[in-house]
Design a protein around this motif. Structure first.
Motif, PDB file in Angstrom:
ATOM      1  N   VAL A   5      41.165  37.281  32.371  1.00 21.84           N
ATOM      2  CA  VAL A   5      40.985  36.288  33.423  1.00 21.84           C
ATOM      3  C   VAL A   5      41.946  35.160  33.092  1.00 21.84           C
ATOM      4  O   VAL A   5      41.977  34.680  31.951  1.00 21.84           O
ATOM      5  CB  VAL A   5      39.536  35.774  33.490  1.00 21.84           C
ATOM      6  CG1 VAL A   5      39.406  34.645  34.500  1.00 21.84           C
ATOM      7  CG2 VAL A   5      38.579  36.906  33.811  1.00 21.84           C
ATOM      8  N   SER A   6      42.740  34.772  34.061  1.00 30.77           N
ATOM      9  CA  SER A   6      43.772  33.762  33.838  1.00 30.77           C
ATOM     10  C   SER A   6      43.729  32.698  34.912  1.00 30.77           C
ATOM     11  O   SER A   6      43.257  32.942  36.022  1.00 30.77           O
ATOM     12  CB  SER A   6      45.154  34.423  33.847  1.00 30.77           C
ATOM     13  OG  SER A   6      45.271  35.351  32.798  1.00 30.77           O
ATOM     14  N   ILE A   7      44.228  31.515  34.556  1.00 32.10           N
ATOM     15  CA  ILE A   7      44.406  30.430  35.516  1.00 32.10           C
ATOM     16  C   ILE A   7      45.896  30.144  35.610  1.00 32.10           C
ATOM     17  O   ILE A   7      46.553  29.889  34.604  1.00 32.10           O
ATOM     18  CB  ILE A   7      43.649  29.150  35.091  1.00 32.10           C
ATOM     19  CG1 ILE A   7      42.155  29.425  34.893  1.00 32.10           C
ATOM     20  CG2 ILE A   7      43.894  28.021  36.104  1.00 32.10           C
ATOM     21  CD1 ILE A   7      41.398  29.837  36.137  1.00 32.10           C
ATOM     22  N   PHE A   8      46.407  30.214  36.823  1.00 33.72           N
ATOM     23  CA  PHE A   8      47.810  29.915  37.097  1.00 33.72           C
ATOM     24  C   PHE A   8      47.898  28.607  37.867  1.00 33.72           C
ATOM     25  O   PHE A   8      47.036  28.301  38.697  1.00 33.72           O
ATOM     26  CB  PHE A   8      48.433  31.027  37.948  1.00 33.72           C
ATOM     27  CG  PHE A   8      48.716  32.288  37.181  1.00 33.72           C
ATOM     28  CD1 PHE A   8      49.972  32.536  36.673  1.00 33.72           C
ATOM     29  CD2 PHE A   8      47.720  33.235  36.981  1.00 33.72           C
ATOM     30  CE1 PHE A   8      50.247  33.699  35.971  1.00 33.72           C
ATOM     31  CE2 PHE A   8      47.978  34.395  36.277  1.00 33.72           C
ATOM     32  CZ  PHE A   8      49.248  34.630  35.771  1.00 33.72           C
ATOM     33  N   ASP A   9      48.952  27.849  37.610  1.00 37.76           N
ATOM     34  CA  ASP A   9      49.230  26.605  38.317  1.00 37.76           C
ATOM     35  C   ASP A   9      50.642  26.708  38.870  1.00 37.76           C
ATOM     36  O   ASP A   9      51.623  26.517  38.145  1.00 37.76           O
ATOM     37  CB  ASP A   9      49.100  25.417  37.365  1.00 37.76           C
ATOM     38  CG  ASP A   9      49.184  24.079  38.074  1.00 37.76           C
ATOM     39  OD1 ASP A   9      49.362  24.052  39.311  1.00 37.76           O
ATOM     40  OD2 ASP A   9      49.070  23.051  37.377  1.00 37.76           O
ATOM     41  N   VAL A  10      50.729  27.061  40.144  1.00 37.93           N
ATOM     42  CA  VAL A  10      52.028  27.297  40.779  1.00 37.93           C
ATOM     43  C   VAL A  10      52.091  26.588  42.127  1.00 37.93           C
ATOM     44  O   VAL A  10      51.072  26.137  42.653  1.00 37.93           O
ATOM     45  CB  VAL A  10      52.293  28.810  40.952  1.00 37.93           C
ATOM     46  CG1 VAL A  10      52.419  29.488  39.608  1.00 37.93           C
ATOM     47  CG2 VAL A  10      51.208  29.470  41.774  1.00 37.93           C
ATOM     48  N   ALA A  11      53.270  26.515  42.695  1.00 34.11           N
ATOM     49  CA  ALA A  11      53.480  25.760  43.923  1.00 34.11           C
ATOM     50  C   ALA A  11      52.987  26.467  45.188  1.00 34.11           C
ATOM     51  O   ALA A  11      52.654  25.813  46.168  1.00 34.11           O
ATOM     52  CB  ALA A  11      54.955  25.419  44.074  1.00 34.11           C
ATOM     53  N   SER A  12      52.950  27.814  45.155  1.00 36.92           N
ATOM     54  CA  SER A  12      52.638  28.514  46.407  1.00 36.92           C
ATOM     55  C   SER A  12      52.113  29.923  46.143  1.00 36.92           C
ATOM     56  O   SER A  12      52.252  30.463  45.044  1.00 36.92           O
ATOM     57  CB  SER A  12      53.894  28.612  47.280  1.00 36.92           C
ATOM     58  OG  SER A  12      54.844  29.472  46.673  1.00 36.92           O
ATOM     59  N   TRP A  67      42.404  34.424  29.115  1.00 34.35           N
ATOM     60  CA  TRP A  67      41.238  34.860  28.349  1.00 34.35           C
ATOM     61  C   TRP A  67      41.086  36.367  28.443  1.00 34.35           C
ATOM     62  O   TRP A  67      41.209  36.957  29.521  1.00 34.35           O
ATOM     63  CB  TRP A  67      39.945  34.235  28.887  1.00 34.35           C
ATOM     64  CG  TRP A  67      39.876  32.768  28.688  1.00 34.35           C
ATOM     65  CD1 TRP A  67      39.569  32.096  27.534  1.00 34.35           C
ATOM     66  CD2 TRP A  67      40.079  31.767  29.681  1.00 34.35           C
ATOM     67  NE1 TRP A  67      39.594  30.749  27.753  1.00 34.35           N
ATOM     68  CE2 TRP A  67      39.903  30.515  29.072  1.00 34.35           C
ATOM     69  CE3 TRP A  67      40.405  31.797  31.032  1.00 34.35           C
ATOM     70  CZ2 TRP A  67      40.023  29.313  29.762  1.00 34.35           C
ATOM     71  CZ3 TRP A  67      40.533  30.606  31.709  1.00 34.35           C
ATOM     72  CH2 TRP A  67      40.340  29.396  31.073  1.00 34.35           C
ATOM     73  N   ARG A  68      40.776  36.984  27.319  1.00 31.29           N
ATOM     74  CA  ARG A  68      40.461  38.411  27.280  1.00 31.29           C
ATOM     75  C   ARG A  68      39.008  38.584  27.728  1.00 31.29           C
ATOM     76  O   ARG A  68      38.143  37.783  27.392  1.00 31.29           O
ATOM     77  CB  ARG A  68      40.622  38.928  25.850  1.00 31.29           C
ATOM     78  CG  ARG A  68      40.130  40.358  25.664  1.00 31.29           C
ATOM     79  CD  ARG A  68      40.367  40.828  24.263  1.00 31.29           C
ATOM     80  NE  ARG A  68      41.805  41.056  24.126  1.00 31.29           N
ATOM     81  CZ  ARG A  68      42.448  41.066  22.986  1.00 31.29           C
ATOM     82  NH1 ARG A  68      41.812  40.851  21.863  1.00 31.29           N
ATOM     83  NH2 ARG A  68      43.743  41.293  22.950  1.00 31.29           N
ATOM     84  N   VAL A  69      38.736  39.645  28.454  1.00 30.13           N
ATOM     85  CA  VAL A  69      37.365  40.009  28.810  1.00 30.13           C
ATOM     86  C   VAL A  69      36.872  40.955  27.719  1.00 30.13           C
ATOM     87  O   VAL A  69      37.471  42.008  27.485  1.00 30.13           O
ATOM     88  CB  VAL A  69      37.292  40.670  30.207  1.00 30.13           C
ATOM     89  CG1 VAL A  69      35.874  41.103  30.512  1.00 30.13           C
ATOM     90  CG2 VAL A  69      37.829  39.714  31.270  1.00 30.13           C
ATOM     91  N   VAL A  70      35.800  40.566  27.053  1.00 32.14           N
ATOM     92  CA  VAL A  70      35.290  41.326  25.912  1.00 32.14           C
ATOM     93  C   VAL A  70      34.925  42.747  26.334  1.00 32.14           C
ATOM     94  O   VAL A  70      34.264  42.961  27.354  1.00 32.14           O
ATOM     95  CB  VAL A  70      34.063  40.614  25.298  1.00 32.14           C
ATOM     96  CG1 VAL A  70      33.447  41.447  24.182  1.00 32.14           C
ATOM     97  CG2 VAL A  70      34.459  39.237  24.787  1.00 32.14           C
ATOM     98  N   GLY A  71      35.397  43.711  25.549  1.00 32.20           N
ATOM     99  CA  GLY A  71      35.062  45.109  25.767  1.00 32.20           C
ATOM    100  C   GLY A  71      35.857  45.801  26.857  1.00 32.20           C
ATOM    101  O   GLY A  71      35.575  46.954  27.183  1.00 32.20           O
ATOM    102  N   VAL A  98      43.036  34.471  38.388  1.00 28.37           N
ATOM    103  CA  VAL A  98      43.543  35.830  38.562  1.00 28.37           C
ATOM    104  C   VAL A  98      42.851  36.736  37.556  1.00 28.37           C
ATOM    105  O   VAL A  98      42.854  36.463  36.361  1.00 28.37           O
ATOM    106  CB  VAL A  98      45.077  35.880  38.366  1.00 28.37           C
ATOM    107  CG1 VAL A  98      45.589  37.297  38.541  1.00 28.37           C
ATOM    108  CG2 VAL A  98      45.772  34.922  39.338  1.00 28.37           C
ATOM    109  N   GLU A  99      42.234  37.792  38.070  1.00 27.05           N
ATOM    110  CA  GLU A  99      41.610  38.807  37.221  1.00 27.05           C
ATOM    111  C   GLU A  99      42.518  40.025  37.209  1.00 27.05           C
ATOM    112  O   GLU A  99      42.904  40.520  38.269  1.00 27.05           O
ATOM    113  CB  GLU A  99      40.239  39.192  37.769  1.00 27.05           C
ATOM    114  CG  GLU A  99      39.267  38.021  37.816  1.00 27.05           C
ATOM    115  CD  GLU A  99      37.975  38.394  38.523  1.00 27.05           C
ATOM    116  OE1 GLU A  99      37.124  39.012  37.867  1.00 27.05           O
ATOM    117  OE2 GLU A  99      37.857  38.075  39.723  1.00 27.05           O
ATOM    118  N   MET A 100      42.876  40.483  36.003  1.00 29.31           N
ATOM    119  CA  MET A 100      43.766  41.630  35.861  1.00 29.31           C
ATOM    120  C   MET A 100      43.095  42.694  35.010  1.00 29.31           C
ATOM    121  O   MET A 100      42.663  42.411  33.893  1.00 29.31           O
ATOM    122  CB  MET A 100      45.068  41.214  35.180  1.00 29.31           C
ATOM    123  CG  MET A 100      45.851  40.156  35.915  1.00 29.31           C
ATOM    124  SD  MET A 100      47.322  39.705  34.991  1.00 29.31           S
ATOM    125  CE  MET A 100      47.274  37.928  35.181  1.00 29.31           C
TER     126      MET A 100
END
Length: 94
Positions: free
Chosen positions: A53-60, A44-48, A5-7
């Motif tokens: 950017v995150s990794i999620f581990d979910v059921a659905s 993880w923070r995107v520099v600047g 997931v990119e936020m």
């Protein structure tokens, strides 16, 4: 299921600093709770940039959608979600 997931956060410049600080404090508490539960696996923070950017581990898909919707900063985010699958060349299989 794993998701990348990119936020990108875009808080309006007109928002009072104390309101932004309160929202950020709630965001931090919520994200740390999800990390402790093992649902938000990497962050993880995107520099600047004011983004991550995150990794999620979910059921659905629905569970991920609900978690993202509940982020206090959600109204001020642009979010991109990519489902992930194991790569056959990886020595680590999830």
């Amino acid at each position: 299921m794993l998701y990348m997931v990119e936020m990108v956060v875009k808080i309006p410049h007109t928002m009072p600093a104390e309101v932004a600080a309160e929202i950020k404090a709630r965001e931090k508490a919520y994200s740390q709770q999800l990390q402790k539960e093992g649902k938000w696996r990497h962050l993880w923070r995107v520099v600047g940039e004011y983004s991550n950017v995150s990794i999620f581990d979910v059921a659905s898909n629905d569970e991920l959608h609900t978690m993202l919707n509940n982020l206090p900063l959600f109204p001020y985010m642009e979010i991109k979600v990519k489902p992930l699958a194991n790569h056959p060349s990886s020595i680590v299989q999830e």
